[in-house]
Design a protein around this motif. Structure first.
Motif, PDB file in Angstrom:
ATOM      1  N   VAL A   1      46.242  52.674  46.743  1.00  0.00           N
ATOM      2  CA  VAL A   1      45.304  51.912  45.908  1.00  0.00           C
ATOM      3  C   VAL A   1      45.815  51.851  44.470  1.00  0.00           C
ATOM      4  O   VAL A   1      45.749  50.803  43.813  1.00  0.00           O
ATOM      5  CB  VAL A   1      43.901  52.546  45.963  1.00  0.00           C
ATOM      6  CG1 VAL A   1      42.972  51.880  44.947  1.00  0.00           C
ATOM      7  CG2 VAL A   1      43.322  52.422  47.364  1.00  0.00           C
ATOM      8  N   VAL A   2      46.320  52.980  43.968  1.00  0.00           N
ATOM      9  CA  VAL A   2      46.891  52.998  42.612  1.00  0.00           C
ATOM     10  C   VAL A   2      48.043  52.003  42.507  1.00  0.00           C
ATOM     11  O   VAL A   2      48.155  51.245  41.532  1.00  0.00           O
ATOM     12  CB  VAL A   2      47.362  54.420  42.247  1.00  0.00           C
ATOM     13  CG1 VAL A   2      48.157  54.406  40.944  1.00  0.00           C
ATOM     14  CG2 VAL A   2      46.178  55.362  42.127  1.00  0.00           C
ATOM     15  N   LYS A   3      48.912  51.996  43.513  1.00  0.00           N
ATOM     16  CA  LYS A   3      50.053  51.079  43.510  1.00  0.00           C
ATOM     17  C   LYS A   3      49.592  49.625  43.559  1.00  0.00           C
ATOM     18  O   LYS A   3      50.113  48.768  42.824  1.00  0.00           O
ATOM     19  CB  LYS A   3      50.959  51.389  44.697  1.00  0.00           C
ATOM     20  CG  LYS A   3      52.202  50.501  44.760  1.00  0.00           C
ATOM     21  CD  LYS A   3      53.081  50.870  45.954  1.00  0.00           C
ATOM     22  CE  LYS A   3      54.303  49.969  46.017  1.00  0.00           C
ATOM     23  NZ  LYS A   3      55.172  50.303  47.187  1.00  0.00           N
ATOM     24  N   ALA A   4      48.578  49.326  44.403  1.00  0.00           N
ATOM     25  CA  ALA A   4      48.086  47.945  44.513  1.00  0.00           C
ATOM     26  C   ALA A   4      47.453  47.488  43.207  1.00  0.00           C
ATOM     27  O   ALA A   4      47.672  46.347  42.757  1.00  0.00           O
ATOM     28  CB  ALA A   4      47.070  47.856  45.650  1.00  0.00           C
ATOM     29  N   ALA A   5      46.654  48.360  42.576  1.00  0.00           N
ATOM     30  CA  ALA A   5      46.028  47.997  41.301  1.00  0.00           C
ATOM     31  C   ALA A   5      47.079  47.776  40.225  1.00  0.00           C
ATOM     32  O   ALA A   5      46.964  46.861  39.395  1.00  0.00           O
ATOM     33  CB  ALA A   5      45.041  49.092  40.881  1.00  0.00           C
ATOM     34  N   ASP A   6      48.135  48.589  40.238  1.00  0.00           N
ATOM     35  CA  ASP A   6      49.212  48.434  39.260  1.00  0.00           C
ATOM     36  C   ASP A   6      49.937  47.103  39.449  1.00  0.00           C
ATOM     37  O   ASP A   6      50.262  46.407  38.478  1.00  0.00           O
ATOM     38  CB  ASP A   6      50.186  49.600  39.405  1.00  0.00           C
ATOM     39  CG  ASP A   6      51.381  49.455  38.475  1.00  0.00           C
ATOM     40  OD1 ASP A   6      51.176  49.399  37.244  1.00  0.00           O
ATOM     41  OD2 ASP A   6      52.524  49.405  38.983  1.00  0.00           O
ATOM     42  N   GLU A   7      50.166  46.725  40.703  1.00  0.00           N
ATOM     43  CA  GLU A   7      50.848  45.459  40.969  1.00  0.00           C
ATOM     44  C   GLU A   7      49.976  44.274  40.557  1.00  0.00           C
ATOM     45  O   GLU A   7      50.497  43.262  40.041  1.00  0.00           O
ATOM     46  CB  GLU A   7      51.200  45.366  42.455  1.00  0.00           C
ATOM     47  CG  GLU A   7      52.301  46.338  42.873  1.00  0.00           C
ATOM     48  CD  GLU A   7      52.559  46.304  44.368  1.00  0.00           C
ATOM     49  OE1 GLU A   7      51.757  45.643  45.091  1.00  0.00           O
ATOM     50  OE2 GLU A   7      53.551  46.919  44.826  1.00  0.00           O
ATOM     51  N   MET A   8      48.672  44.365  40.749  1.00  0.00           N
ATOM     52  CA  MET A   8      47.778  43.280  40.334  1.00  0.00           C
ATOM     53  C   MET A   8      47.746  43.158  38.814  1.00  0.00           C
ATOM     54  O   MET A   8      47.756  42.040  38.268  1.00  0.00           O
ATOM     55  CB  MET A   8      46.377  43.538  40.889  1.00  0.00           C
ATOM     56  CG  MET A   8      46.299  43.452  42.407  1.00  0.00           C
ATOM     57  SD  MET A   8      44.711  43.947  43.079  1.00  0.00           S
ATOM     58  CE  MET A   8      43.684  42.574  42.558  1.00  0.00           C
ATOM     59  N   LEU A   9      47.743  44.292  38.123  1.00  0.00           N
ATOM     60  CA  LEU A   9      47.798  44.243  36.660  1.00  0.00           C
ATOM     61  C   LEU A   9      49.122  43.668  36.175  1.00  0.00           C
ATOM     62  O   LEU A   9      49.169  42.930  35.189  1.00  0.00           O
ATOM     63  CB  LEU A   9      47.600  45.653  36.086  1.00  0.00           C
ATOM     64  CG  LEU A   9      46.183  46.216  36.136  1.00  0.00           C
ATOM     65  CD1 LEU A   9      46.175  47.679  35.732  1.00  0.00           C
ATOM     66  CD2 LEU A   9      45.265  45.424  35.207  1.00  0.00           C
ATOM     67  N   GLN A  10      50.188  43.988  36.885  1.00  0.00           N
ATOM     68  CA  GLN A  10      51.498  43.451  36.517  1.00  0.00           C
ATOM     69  C   GLN A  10      51.520  41.934  36.654  1.00  0.00           C
ATOM     70  O   GLN A  10      52.069  41.235  35.796  1.00  0.00           O
ATOM     71  CB  GLN A  10      52.569  44.089  37.412  1.00  0.00           C
ATOM     72  CG  GLN A  10      53.996  43.681  37.054  1.00  0.00           C
ATOM     73  CD  GLN A  10      55.023  44.341  37.940  1.00  0.00           C
ATOM     74  OE1 GLN A  10      54.676  45.031  38.891  1.00  0.00           O
ATOM     75  NE2 GLN A  10      56.282  44.163  37.653  1.00  0.00           N
TER      76      GLN A  10
END
Length: 263
Positions: free
Chosen positions: A247-256
């Motif tokens: 989830v942390v990785k997915a949220a980071d990719e969406m912010l990117q």
């Protein structure tokens, strides 16, 4: 998405503590009288976009609302009060409690500690003590010339000395029972201390009317940890930690991606 980062991070922190607790259970799977601990969790605050029960129109209300949680936190470690298996040792000073109750131990600071570990020895004066040299309470002294030591299920300690045919009672072991044993404070060395949560101890003879268990001489109570169950819980904790990290990785990719749109 920022909220998702912190929510998932709280899950990772909780599962890390859960794994620490599992590791402690496994490390003590062979510790005499050890009682397994289980971590309890609770959800955190909720942000209310639509409050449940709020007015939707003049005649209707919102049946469920719109609430978004903010994660999880560890709350307590519950001590599992199940009986451990008995191991026959043949040592007359090894005692196991069949049922409820704790042995009372006098600690060096004058406090009374409580334990399920019944591996006792005698010191230079013949007093029954733990492996750390802390005396059993009430004190029981075994004569140095005793040829036989018998400890009854009711805690009566009797010995046979040279030249005697009848046994002589030299003391009595009493147990302590708590209304809420889960509220005891673990301080290590198989010792618990009473707290306001545990309540005051009820002292009595083993097998008494207070609900105290009976003593089994020549036996020791083993840890109640199930190694198989702990390994299963370890796998569950690992998978939960992995899910939160994704989830942390997915949220980071969406912010990117959002940052790239603004460029």
């Amino acid at each position: 998405m920022i909220r998702a980062l912190y929510t998932a991070a709280s899950g990772m922190t909780a599962q890390q503590l859960n794994l620490d607790n599992i590791a402690n259970n496994l490390a003590n799977s062979s510790t005499t009288g050890f009682q397994q601990r289980r971590l309890q969790f609770s959800d955190l605050l909720y942000q209310n976009a639509v409050m449940p029960g709020s007015a939707a129109t003049q005649q209707t209300t919102n049946a469920s609302g719109l609430q978004v949680g903010l994660g999880v936190r560890p709350t307590t470690t519950e001590t599992m009060q199940t009986q451990g298996d008995f191991n026959t040792t043949g040592n007359p000073l090894d005692l196991a409690i069949s049922g409820g109750g704790f042995f009372q131990i006098l600690l060096p600071n004058g406090q009374t500690g409580y334990t399920r570990a019944g591996s006792f020895h005698t010191d230079a004066q013949g007093n029954m003590v733990t492996g750390d040299g802390n005396p059993l309470q009430p004190a029981v002294t075994i004569p140095p010339d005793a040829t036989t030591v018998t400890i009854g299920s009711d805690g009566t300690v009797s010995v046979v000395q040279p030249g005697q045919t009848q046994s002589t009672q030299v003391g009595s072991i009493q147990l302590a029972l708590f209304v809420n044993p889960g509220g005891l404070n673990s301080v290590g060395n198989n010792i618990y201390l009473a707290t306001t949560a545990s309540g005051d101890p009820v002292i009595g003879n083993p097998g008494g009317a207070e609900g105290l268990g009976t003593l089994q001489q020549g036996m020791l109570e083993q840890s109640n940890v199930s190694v198989v169950d702990e390994f299963v819980q370890m796998i569950v904790a690992q998978r939960s930690y992995e899910s939160n990290s994704r989830v942390v990785k997915a949220a980071d990719e969406m912010l990117q991606q959002l940052n790239q749109l603004s460029q």
